[in-house]
Design a protein around this motif. Sequence first.
Motif, short mmCIF file in Angstrom:
data_model
loop_
_atom_site.label_atom_id
_atom_site.label_comp_id
_atom_site.label_asym_id
_atom_site.label_seq_id
_atom_site.Cartn_x
_atom_site.Cartn_y
_atom_site.Cartn_z
N SER A 22 54.66 35.37 40.46
CA SER A 22 54.44 36.62 39.76
C SER A 22 54.10 36.32 38.32
CB SER A 22 55.69 37.50 39.85
OG SER A 22 56.73 36.96 39.05
N PHE A 46 50.27 34.51 53.75
CA PHE A 46 50.04 34.72 52.32
C PHE A 46 49.83 36.21 52.09
CE2 PHE A 46 46.87 35.46 48.96
CZ PHE A 46 47.51 34.89 47.87
N VAL A 48 49.41 39.04 48.74
CA VAL A 48 49.32 39.27 47.31
C VAL A 48 49.21 40.77 47.06
CG1 VAL A 48 46.80 38.86 47.32
CG2 VAL A 48 48.07 38.78 45.15
N TYR A 57 39.42 38.12 45.78
CA TYR A 57 39.71 36.97 46.62
C TYR A 57 38.61 36.79 47.64
CZ TYR A 57 44.54 36.39 45.04
OH TYR A 57 45.66 36.14 44.29
N PRO A 82 41.26 31.14 46.22
CA PRO A 82 42.00 31.92 45.22
C PRO A 82 41.21 32.00 43.93
CG PRO A 82 42.92 29.72 45.43
CD PRO A 82 41.84 29.82 46.47
N LYS A 85 42.77 33.78 37.32
CA LYS A 85 43.46 35.00 36.88
C LYS A 85 42.59 35.79 35.92
CE LYS A 85 47.77 36.56 34.67
NZ LYS A 85 47.14 37.28 33.56
N TYR A 91 50.93 41.10 39.14
CA TYR A 91 50.80 40.79 40.56
C TYR A 91 52.09 40.20 41.11
CZ TYR A 91 50.62 36.02 38.90
OH TYR A 91 50.95 34.84 38.30
N LYS A 93 52.81 37.43 44.50
CA LYS A 93 52.31 36.68 45.64
C LYS A 93 53.50 36.18 46.44
CE LYS A 93 48.34 34.72 43.16
NZ LYS A 93 47.71 33.45 42.74
#
Length: 290
Positions: A22, A46, A48, A57, A82, A85, A91, A93
């Motif tokens: 995070s 996974f 997010v 993504y 990925p 940022k 966010y 994850k």
Amino acid sequence: MQAQKDKQEGLPHDEPGIKILSNDNPYPSADSQKKQLQPRRLSSYFIVLIESGSITYNLELQDYTLTDGHLLFAMPNQIFTPPAKTDNLKYFKLLFDENTLALLPQQFPFLVNPLNAPTIALDSAAKERVIKIFGILNQILYLDKFETDTEIILAYLNLLLTELNSAYFKNKTSANIFNTNLSKFVEFKLVVETSLTEQPSINAIAEKLALSTNSLYRIVKEYSGTSPKDYFINRLMVEAQRKLRYSGISIKELAYELGFNDPDYFSRLFKKSTGKSASEFFPRHDLSGE
């Protein structure tokens, strides 16, 4: 037997099979990012969630742009890239493995993406609840300095996945979220994934699922918009594209690896399905895992 053993013993705290990221544990430096932002094959589930901001993504050769309250999920063995940022991004994850999932008291059909939409748009109430659960998991797994009982971790993971499962199917199926037809479609997808290179006939798949070929056709058409045969071929061609893009395998080797006896037939089918020749998909990266 192993799953039962795991349930009895529980996950050790130092290897919980679950990880969260995070804004509290931010992105690495630019130099470190360069390596981490390469395409990779996932070794775990996974998820997010974007609390605020926007980011894109790439999953299975498709781009997905996420904004406030949007969530992306992926399964083990899928290929994703990925992104770096973006500014003002908040966010969470979450990554967890098959062993952790096996410890939960129920199944979550959304994880195999039966409706072919790996994103969820949460309404305001669900977003608030999900953010709170992510925040608690973040505190337990990352911020707390003291050990937390594994059962508590699993309880919050179970609660999170229950919320997401409900949101995934909301307004898309009947009130019975995991109805018989959907259950059979999930089974069909799993058969496809586990027997992809064996290329079983549609009749064989229908027989394995205890369905007639007509029933299988109707169910797959309902949830994917295509026939079982076309679904299988499309999935096979996605796998072919992944291998051509991210490994150094030759077209002939790939054809045999995917279960084709005739590389020329594979090449013709590939071009018919994708609109491009296999030679246009040059290898980019040699993936060794997540």
